[in-house]
Motif scaffolding. Structure first.
Motif, PDB file in Angstrom:
ATOM      1  N   ALA A  55     -15.454  -9.324  30.025  1.00 33.08           N
ATOM      2  CA  ALA A  55     -14.621 -10.135  29.136  1.00 33.08           C
ATOM      3  C   ALA A  55     -13.779 -11.144  29.900  1.00 33.08           C
ATOM      4  O   ALA A  55     -13.215 -12.051  29.299  1.00 33.08           O
ATOM      5  CB  ALA A  55     -13.711  -9.233  28.305  1.00 33.08           C
ATOM      6  N   SER A  56     -13.686 -11.007  31.218  1.00 30.82           N
ATOM      7  CA  SER A  56     -12.809 -11.861  32.010  1.00 30.82           C
ATOM      8  C   SER A  56     -13.277 -13.314  32.002  1.00 30.82           C
ATOM      9  O   SER A  56     -14.480 -13.589  32.088  1.00 30.82           O
ATOM     10  CB  SER A  56     -12.762 -11.350  33.448  1.00 30.82           C
ATOM     11  N   ARG A 153     -21.006  -4.285  25.206  1.00 28.81           N
ATOM     12  CA  ARG A 153     -19.984  -5.212  25.692  1.00 28.81           C
ATOM     13  C   ARG A 153     -20.408  -6.642  25.374  1.00 28.81           C
ATOM     14  O   ARG A 153     -21.561  -6.998  25.572  1.00 28.81           O
ATOM     15  CB  ARG A 153     -19.768  -5.069  27.211  1.00 28.81           C
ATOM     16  N   HIS A 157     -18.387 -13.621  26.693  1.00 29.19           N
ATOM     17  CA  HIS A 157     -17.248 -13.286  25.855  1.00 29.19           C
ATOM     18  C   HIS A 157     -16.545 -14.578  25.489  1.00 29.19           C
ATOM     19  O   HIS A 157     -16.067 -15.295  26.363  1.00 29.19           O
ATOM     20  CB  HIS A 157     -16.289 -12.368  26.608  1.00 29.19           C
ATOM     21  N   GLN A 159     -14.019 -17.366  24.864  1.00 33.60           N
ATOM     22  CA  GLN A 159     -12.689 -17.548  25.438  1.00 33.60           C
ATOM     23  C   GLN A 159     -11.880 -18.472  24.550  1.00 33.60           C
ATOM     24  O   GLN A 159     -12.358 -19.535  24.138  1.00 33.60           O
ATOM     25  CB  GLN A 159     -12.784 -18.155  26.847  1.00 33.60           C
ATOM     26  N   VAL A 198      -7.757 -12.084  31.763  1.00 32.91           N
ATOM     27  CA  VAL A 198      -7.963 -11.446  30.460  1.00 32.91           C
ATOM     28  C   VAL A 198      -8.199 -12.554  29.449  1.00 32.91           C
ATOM     29  O   VAL A 198      -7.430 -13.518  29.414  1.00 32.91           O
ATOM     30  CB  VAL A 198      -6.729 -10.616  30.030  1.00 32.91           C
ATOM     31  N   ASP A 201      -8.161 -13.743  23.304  1.00 32.67           N
ATOM     32  CA  ASP A 201      -8.257 -12.900  22.112  1.00 32.67           C
ATOM     33  C   ASP A 201      -8.028 -11.436  22.440  1.00 32.67           C
ATOM     34  O   ASP A 201      -7.387 -10.706  21.682  1.00 32.67           O
ATOM     35  CB  ASP A 201      -9.607 -13.100  21.409  1.00 32.67           C
ATOM     36  N   ASP A 202      -8.518 -10.988  23.603  1.00 34.42           N
ATOM     37  CA  ASP A 202      -8.272  -9.608  24.009  1.00 34.42           C
ATOM     38  C   ASP A 202      -6.789  -9.382  24.311  1.00 34.42           C
ATOM     39  O   ASP A 202      -6.226  -8.331  23.995  1.00 34.42           O
ATOM     40  CB  ASP A 202      -9.099  -9.251  25.244  1.00 34.42           C
ATOM     41  N   ASP A 205      -4.985  -8.981  21.043  1.00 33.36           N
ATOM     42  CA  ASP A 205      -5.231  -7.671  20.439  1.00 33.36           C
ATOM     43  C   ASP A 205      -4.506  -6.556  21.191  1.00 33.36           C
ATOM     44  O   ASP A 205      -3.973  -5.620  20.579  1.00 33.36           O
ATOM     45  CB  ASP A 205      -6.735  -7.381  20.407  1.00 33.36           C
ATOM     46  N   ILE A 206      -4.482  -6.650  22.515  1.00 31.98           N
ATOM     47  CA  ILE A 206      -3.803  -5.634  23.323  1.00 31.98           C
ATOM     48  C   ILE A 206      -2.305  -5.630  23.026  1.00 31.98           C
ATOM     49  O   ILE A 206      -1.691  -4.567  22.843  1.00 31.98           O
ATOM     50  CB  ILE A 206      -4.057  -5.884  24.826  1.00 31.98           C
TER      51      ILE A 206
END
Length: 368
Positions: A55-56, A153, A157, A159, A198, A201-202, A205-206
């Motif tokens: 995801a990075s 996964r 991902h 961005q 990171v 979007d992650d 959410d985190i």
């Protein structure tokens, strides 16, 4: 970073399979001879990113392919220009590679290693950036796409856009369940002004999940004593109705606990109790009926209620001062309670908890 054994195994197998596929296909596709290696060392670091943190932003396909290839070209150029001074060439190659990756928006840490490798190996052939560096990178990305997708996964991902340098004038409405707006996150990232490993979007959410967990934890630690209204106004069984009504009006409250001489709760009297006894649901001449109810009778025997104990609600729910506040949320929501007396040691009245107290406590937690 703590991950479970299953995720560790997924990353280890992915790196192994990815490098095996990359090496095998590169050796098969590249022409033999000439002493050109079919696999470059920086691909080991690329494998860590592609399979370990898919995801990075640093592991995305453009970062891997363009970062490695462009950095290799920079390293080769430094060999041509600064080959007589290898120490200078090595430092300049890595620095220029980082600058070029920023410019092309393909920052990839193994790219710095690719530039350095060109200098240390004295590579002058421009085609080396294509074979094996570019070929290796493309094959690694392709293997990562297949393996990460099969193991649940997202790769690539998506961005999110980088935050604007200027603050946003009008925040957009918060998404449902979000603790902050998109504009809030953009403003904080703009002030942070550093590369984050990171995706946006992650990160959102985190932060939301952490905030919700913190809110749930705070509400489970609160007790009734923390939010109740202490030293509540109360009356006794024999308190005249006129006096009880005056307390309700003076302090603008809707309920009074009824206590005995030991301050134990024996009932509760509310505005509704007065309205019921005065038949205020009949709109005609209700002030007269209320006045008649509140005026003490001069006779020794009366046909109307004279004291609180005659109109109070006897079945009253009480809670202990150390009871968790979270347990009262469904009680207020489902049973129609608006006021709950709070008792302490020996069941003596110590406070009263209202819906307003509960809402105010929840609002303070959300503001933290």
């Amino acid at each position: 970073m703590k991950v479970d054994g299953r995720e560790r195994l997924r990353v280890v197998l992915g790196a192994c399979i990815g490098l095996l596929i990359t090496a095998g296909l590169s050796e098969w596709l590249m022409p033999h001879g000439g002493g050109v290696p079919w696999l470059v060392a920086p691909l080991g670091a690329s494998a860590v990113l592609v399979f370990g943190v898919p995801a990075s932003p640093l592991a995305q396909p453009w970062a891997v392919v363009a970062g490695n290839a462009a950095s290799a070209l920079v390293g080769i150029a430094c060999v041509h220009v600064l080959g007589a001074w290898p120490e200078v060439a090595a430092a300049v190659a890595v620095a220029l590679a980082i600058g070029l990756m920023f410019l092309l928006r393909c920052l990839h840490p193994p790219g710095g290693a690719a530039a350095l490798l060109m200098v240390l190996a004295g590579v002058k052939d421009w085609s080396f950036a294509a074979e094996p560096v570019l070929l290796n990178s493309c094959l690694m990305v392709a293997a990562g796409m297949v393996y990460n997708t099969l193991t649940g996964r997202r790769y690539p991902h998506p961005q999110g856009a980088m935050p604007p340098a200027a603050p946003v004038a009008t925040p957009a409405p918060d998404p449902a369940g979000s603790l902050f707006s998109e504009a809030d996150l953009d403003a904080v990232l703009a002030r942070y002004n550093q590369v984050l490993d990171v995706p946006r979007d992650d990160l959102r959410d985190i932060l939301n999940e952490a905030g919700l967990m913190a809110s749930r934890r705070r509400i489970t630690t609160l007790r009734c004593a923390d939010v109740m209204s202490g030293d509540p106004k109360a009356v006794e069984w024999g308190t005249p109705l006129q006096d009880a009504w005056a307390l309700l009006r003076e302090h603008r409250i809707k309920a009074l606990p009824v206590i005995d001489r030991a301050r134990r709760v024996v009932g509760i009297v509310t505005l509704h109790d007065f309205m019921r006894e005065a038949s205020l649901d009949l709109h005609e001449d209700w002030p007269t009926r209320l006045r008649r109810l509140l005026t003490p009778s001069p006779l020794t025997h009366s046909t109307k209620p004279e004291v609180v104990g005659q109109i109070m609600t006897r079945q009253v729910r009480v809670v202990s001062a150390d009871r968790p506040l979270a347990e009262l949320v469904p009680l207020f929501a489902a049973t129609g309670h608006h006021h709950i007396p709070v008792v302490g040691p020996e069941a003596r009245l110590v406070g009263i908890l209202t819906q307003s107290d509960l809402v105010a406590a929840l609002a303070r937690m959300d503001a933290l």
